[in-house]
Scaffold this motif. Structure first.
Motif, PDB file in Angstrom:
ATOM      1  N   TYR A   1       0.721  -1.223  -0.014  1.00 18.32           N
ATOM      2  CA  TYR A   1       0.011   0.092  -0.150  1.00 18.32           C
ATOM      3  C   TYR A   1       0.687   1.260  -0.062  1.00 18.32           C
ATOM      4  N   VAL A   2       1.962   1.066   0.580  1.00 17.13           N
ATOM      5  CA  VAL A   2       2.941   2.315   1.024  1.00 17.13           C
ATOM      6  C   VAL A   2       3.442   2.581  -0.589  1.00 17.13           C
ATOM      7  N   ASP A   3       3.668   1.437  -1.089  1.00 18.94           N
ATOM      8  CA  ASP A   3       4.502   1.611  -2.555  1.00 18.94           C
ATOM      9  C   ASP A   3       3.573   2.266  -3.621  1.00 18.94           C
ATOM     10  N   ARG A   4       2.095   1.662  -3.391  1.00 16.72           N
ATOM     11  CA  ARG A   4       1.420   2.385  -4.480  1.00 16.72           C
ATOM     12  C   ARG A   4       1.123   3.970  -3.932  1.00 16.72           C
ATOM     13  N   VAL A   5       1.068   4.132  -2.918  1.00 14.97           N
ATOM     14  CA  VAL A   5       1.113   5.572  -2.634  1.00 14.97           C
ATOM     15  C   VAL A   5       2.324   6.406  -3.265  1.00 14.97           C
ATOM     16  N   LEU A   6       3.551   6.006  -2.862  1.00  9.17           N
ATOM     17  CA  LEU A   6       4.669   6.697  -3.507  1.00  9.17           C
ATOM     18  C   LEU A   6       4.723   6.584  -4.806  1.00  9.17           C
ATOM     19  N   LEU A   7       4.143   5.749  -5.567  1.00  5.70           N
ATOM     20  CA  LEU A   7       4.268   5.516  -6.991  1.00  5.70           C
ATOM     21  C   LEU A   7       3.029   6.654  -7.431  1.00  5.70           C
ATOM     22  N   ASN A   8       2.155   6.673  -6.776  1.00  5.22           N
ATOM     23  CA  ASN A   8       1.135   7.773  -7.270  1.00  5.22           C
ATOM     24  C   ASN A   8       1.738   9.154  -6.960  1.00  5.22           C
ATOM     25  N   TRP A   9       2.426   9.350  -6.107  1.00  2.00           N
ATOM     26  CA  TRP A   9       3.004  10.887  -5.996  1.00  2.00           C
ATOM     27  C   TRP A   9       4.033  10.932  -6.978  1.00  2.00           C
ATOM     28  N   GLN A  10       4.791   9.884  -7.484  1.00  2.00           N
ATOM     29  CA  GLN A  10       5.753  10.072  -8.358  1.00  2.00           C
ATOM     30  C   GLN A  10       5.222  10.462  -9.620  1.00  2.00           C
ATOM     31  N   ARG A  11       4.245   9.669  -9.809  1.00  2.00           N
ATOM     32  CA  ARG A  11       3.121  10.098 -11.291  1.00  2.00           C
ATOM     33  C   ARG A  11       2.717  11.476 -11.206  1.00  2.00           C
ATOM     34  N   HIS A  12       2.657  12.012 -10.289  1.00  2.00           N
ATOM     35  CA  HIS A  12       2.285  13.444 -10.017  1.00  2.00           C
ATOM     36  C   HIS A  12       3.215  14.366  -9.955  1.00  2.00           C
ATOM     37  N   ASN A  13       4.577  13.985 -10.036  1.00  2.00           N
ATOM     38  CA  ASN A  13       5.777  14.501 -10.123  1.00  2.00           C
ATOM     39  C   ASN A  13       5.870  15.389  -8.748  1.00  2.00           C
ATOM     40  N   LEU A  14       5.603  14.660  -7.740  1.00  2.00           N
ATOM     41  CA  LEU A  14       5.711  15.397  -6.346  1.00  2.00           C
ATOM     42  C   LEU A  14       7.130  14.677  -5.690  1.00  2.00           C
ATOM     43  N   LYS A  15       8.056  15.845  -5.642  1.00  2.00           N
ATOM     44  CA  LYS A  15       9.300  15.471  -5.213  1.00  2.00           C
ATOM     45  C   LYS A  15       9.808  15.784  -3.985  1.00  2.00           C
ATOM     46  N   THR A  16       9.078  16.743  -3.209  1.00  2.00           N
ATOM     47  CA  THR A  16       9.556  17.281  -1.904  1.00  2.00           C
ATOM     48  C   THR A  16       8.298  16.963  -0.924  1.00  2.00           C
ATOM     49  N   PRO A  17       8.673  16.909   0.457  1.00  2.00           N
ATOM     50  CA  PRO A  17       7.416  16.776   1.623  1.00  2.00           C
ATOM     51  C   PRO A  17       6.408  17.906   1.285  1.00  2.00           C
ATOM     52  N   SER A  18       7.021  19.261   1.126  1.00  2.00           N
ATOM     53  CA  SER A  18       5.953  20.211   0.901  1.00  2.00           C
ATOM     54  C   SER A  18       4.896  20.197  -0.193  1.00  2.00           C
ATOM     55  N   GLU A  19       5.551  19.524  -1.542  1.00  2.00           N
ATOM     56  CA  GLU A  19       4.386  19.210  -2.468  1.00  2.00           C
ATOM     57  C   GLU A  19       3.634  18.264  -2.008  1.00  2.00           C
ATOM     58  N   VAL A  20       4.113  17.253  -1.335  1.00  2.00           N
ATOM     59  CA  VAL A  20       3.250  16.164  -1.281  1.00  2.00           C
ATOM     60  C   VAL A  20       2.214  16.609  -0.139  1.00  2.00           C
ATOM     61  N   GLN A  21       2.415  17.586   1.051  1.00  2.00           N
ATOM     62  CA  GLN A  21       1.448  17.913   1.824  1.00  2.00           C
ATOM     63  C   GLN A  21       0.612  19.006   1.293  1.00  2.00           C
ATOM     64  N   LYS A  22       0.930  19.751   0.198  1.00  2.00           N
ATOM     65  CA  LYS A  22      -0.127  20.686  -0.589  1.00  2.00           C
ATOM     66  C   LYS A  22      -0.992  19.723  -1.382  1.00  2.00           C
ATOM     67  N   PHE A  23      -0.378  18.659  -1.872  1.00  2.00           N
ATOM     68  CA  PHE A  23      -1.230  17.789  -2.871  1.00  2.00           C
ATOM     69  C   PHE A  23      -2.192  16.931  -1.893  1.00  2.00           C
ATOM     70  N   LEU A  24      -1.779  16.579  -0.876  1.00  2.00           N
ATOM     71  CA  LEU A  24      -2.898  15.966   0.104  1.00  2.00           C
ATOM     72  C   LEU A  24      -3.974  16.920   0.659  1.00  2.00           C
ATOM     73  N   GLN A  25      -3.543  18.034   0.680  1.00  2.00           N
ATOM     74  CA  GLN A  25      -4.605  19.191   1.216  1.00  2.00           C
ATOM     75  C   GLN A  25      -5.591  19.355   0.337  1.00  2.00           C
ATOM     76  N   ARG A  26      -4.913  19.420  -1.130  1.00  2.00           N
ATOM     77  CA  ARG A  26      -6.155  19.541  -2.141  1.00  2.00           C
ATOM     78  C   ARG A  26      -7.012  18.566  -2.178  1.00  2.00           C
ATOM     79  N   ASN A  27      -6.562  17.388  -2.041  1.00  2.00           N
ATOM     80  CA  ASN A  27      -7.432  16.165  -2.327  1.00  2.00           C
ATOM     81  C   ASN A  27      -7.948  15.555  -1.230  1.00  2.00           C
ATOM     82  N   ARG A  28      -8.075  16.141  -0.151  1.00  2.00           N
ATOM     83  CA  ARG A  28      -8.704  15.502   1.019  1.00  2.00           C
ATOM     84  C   ARG A  28     -10.221  15.647   1.044  1.00  2.00           C
TER      85      ARG A  28
END
Length: 213
Positions: free
Chosen positions: A186-213
């Motif tokens: 499951y963790v790997d699927r999450v990481l691959l999904n973020w990679q497909r969205h070209n999220l490379k930093t923790p801040s980018e991931v957190q912004k992505f999560l905030q937008r998609n909650r």
């Protein structure tokens, strides 16, 4: 039953550290089940449940419960102490302080990181607190079990082959825990999904999560 029905039964607070490291404390699976029962009753106000009460919550007989209790006492993990109430009546209660003291010592050696302003002078400590080892310990604590060798290799590959930021891996672990999906797949699927969205930093991931909650 609905979820609210389960909520009515209540929840027991239990240490993830004990779940992750109980084998290193020489606690058997049956002893861990008994410890959980002791915590369950204590948190409901019954600090000296009978063997029959605990047997009713487990697959053990009252005789087996008594034997497991004696094992914990013999190993100095459990004591039966006395307390005097307001009316002067003397009663007994189960005390797990010695077990948790052992756990404190174990966690201090295996999990604790240097406090702010402290310098690490021990080379072994530096190795133990490497990003890889910190990640593995965090996964073990959250999953409540030891990682298999294959799982350890997969986490290592995330760092050394895929070059994921350790903080991003921790965020992915948090997403898995929130979804109650305690697996590296499951963790790997999450990481691959973020990679497909070209999220490379923790801040980018957190912004992505905030937008998609």
């Amino acid at each position: 039953m609905q979820y609210n029905d389960y909520r009515f039964l209540g929840f027991t607070v239990f240490s993830n550290g004990l779940l992750a490291y109980y084998p290193q404390l020489k606690i058997t699976n049956s002893e861990l089940i008994l410890i959980i029962q002791l915590e369950l009753f204590a948190q409901k106000g019954n600090k000296f449940p009978s063997n029959e009460q605990m047997a009713a919550n487990t697959n053990f007989s009252a005789t087996e419960i008594a034997s497991i209790i004696q094992q914990l006492i013999d190993k100095n993990d459990l004591t039966i102490d006395q307390v005097t109430d307001e009316k002067g009546r003397i009663g007994n209660y189960y005390n797990l302080d010695r077990l948790y003291s052992k756990l404190d010592d174990l966690l201090e050696k295996n999990v604790a990181t240097p406090k702010s302003g402290e310098e690490t002078t021990n080379t072994t400590s530096e190795i133990d607190n490497s990003p890889l080892n910190q990640l593995m310990r965090q996964f073990e604590i959250e999953f409540g079990r030891y990682l298999s060798p294959i799982e350890r290799e997969e986490i290592s590959a995330w760092l050394n082959v895929d070059h994921y930021d350790p903080e991003i891996i921790k965020l992915a672990l948090r997403e898995a825990v929130l979804s109650q999906a305690y697996s590296l797949k499951y963790v790997d699927r999450v990481l691959l999904n973020w990679q497909r969205h070209n999220l490379k930093t923790p801040s980018e991931v957190q912004k992505f999560l905030q937008r998609n909650r």
